[in-house]
Design a protein around this motif. Structure first.
Motif, PDB file in Angstrom:
ATOM      1  N   SER A 160      81.174  -5.082  14.912  1.00  0.00           N
ATOM      2  CA  SER A 160      81.542  -4.271  16.075  1.00  0.00           C
ATOM      3  C   SER A 160      80.304  -3.810  16.845  1.00  0.00           C
ATOM      4  O   SER A 160      80.338  -3.716  18.077  1.00  0.00           O
ATOM      5  N   SER A 198      79.238  -6.694  18.869  1.00  0.00           N
ATOM      6  CA  SER A 198      80.158  -6.840  19.995  1.00  0.00           C
ATOM      7  C   SER A 198      79.815  -5.839  21.102  1.00  0.00           C
ATOM      8  O   SER A 198      79.826  -6.192  22.287  1.00  0.00           O
ATOM      9  N   ASN A 199      79.501  -4.603  20.730  1.00  0.00           N
ATOM     10  CA  ASN A 199      79.073  -3.605  21.715  1.00  0.00           C
ATOM     11  C   ASN A 199      77.781  -4.033  22.390  1.00  0.00           C
ATOM     12  O   ASN A 199      77.589  -3.814  23.585  1.00  0.00           O
ATOM     13  N   LEU A 226      75.026  -0.452  25.632  1.00  0.00           N
ATOM     14  CA  LEU A 226      76.334  -0.345  26.274  1.00  0.00           C
ATOM     15  C   LEU A 226      76.334   0.765  27.322  1.00  0.00           C
ATOM     16  O   LEU A 226      76.818   0.577  28.439  1.00  0.00           O
ATOM     17  N   TYR A 229      68.532  -5.090  24.431  1.00  0.00           N
ATOM     18  CA  TYR A 229      69.422  -6.120  23.915  1.00  0.00           C
ATOM     19  C   TYR A 229      68.640  -7.210  23.193  1.00  0.00           C
ATOM     20  O   TYR A 229      69.027  -7.649  22.107  1.00  0.00           O
ATOM     21  N   ILE A 263      76.464  -7.846  29.096  1.00  0.00           N
ATOM     22  CA  ILE A 263      77.286  -8.317  30.216  1.00  0.00           C
ATOM     23  C   ILE A 263      77.349  -7.255  31.309  1.00  0.00           C
ATOM     24  O   ILE A 263      77.202  -7.559  32.494  1.00  0.00           O
ATOM     25  N   CYS A 264      77.548  -6.000  30.915  1.00  0.00           N
ATOM     26  CA  CYS A 264      77.580  -4.914  31.899  1.00  0.00           C
ATOM     27  C   CYS A 264      76.241  -4.781  32.612  1.00  0.00           C
ATOM     28  O   CYS A 264      76.192  -4.523  33.819  1.00  0.00           O
ATOM     29  N   ARG A 307      76.709  -7.151  22.906  1.00  0.00           N
ATOM     30  CA  ARG A 307      76.996  -8.225  23.866  1.00  0.00           C
ATOM     31  C   ARG A 307      77.707  -7.683  25.108  1.00  0.00           C
ATOM     32  O   ARG A 307      77.437  -8.117  26.222  1.00  0.00           O
ATOM     33  N   THR A 308      78.620  -6.734  24.912  1.00  0.00           N
ATOM     34  CA  THR A 308      79.316  -6.133  26.045  1.00  0.00           C
ATOM     35  C   THR A 308      78.346  -5.378  26.938  1.00  0.00           C
ATOM     36  O   THR A 308      78.438  -5.441  28.167  1.00  0.00           O
TER      37      THR A 308
END
Length: 117
Positions: free
Chosen positions: A69, A72-73, A24, A52, A79-80, A75-76
């Motif tokens: 969670s 989720s971090n 992240l 990742y 994307i970033c 995957r975020t």
């Protein structure tokens, strides 16, 4: 296998994925890094995407061991990293094009181009 034997292999508590926070952070840095000639953005994005893939394999192998969670971090962060990678590559290609066409001297003295016109 009875109920008692299956509890031996169950995790005691869920934990975070090892590199979720790093992915992240690197993803966010890659978005910011695209403004610095694109090089830091490309490097951070590639490192984030490699981390990742390793953590995604861990999560897919045993999702019950890790917190949702942290996934989720993860995957975020991916994307970033992708969002940071695209403009970083474009910006890097643009600067390579400028260096090839105008030369390195124009980068050190941009006023020089207006004097030649």
């Amino acid at each position: 296998m009875n109920q008692q034997d299956s509890s031996i292999f169950a995790p005691q508590s869920q934990r975070s994925l090892p590199n979720a926070s790093a992915v992240l952070a690197l993803g966010i840095i890659s978005i910011i890094g695209c403004c610095c000639y694109g090089v830091p953005g490309v490097v951070c994005s590639i490192v984030a995407l490699i981390l990742y893939s390793k953590d995604a394999q861990l999560y897919q192998a045993s999702p019950e061991w890790y917190t949702p969670s942290s996934y989720s971090n993860l995957r975020t962060g991916r994307i970033c990293a992708i969002v940071g990678l695209i403009p970083s590559i474009l910006f890097l290609v643009f600067w390579i094009f400028v260096m090839i066409t105008a030369g390195f001297g124009i980068l050190s003295n941009p006023q020089d181009i207006f004097n030649r016109i």
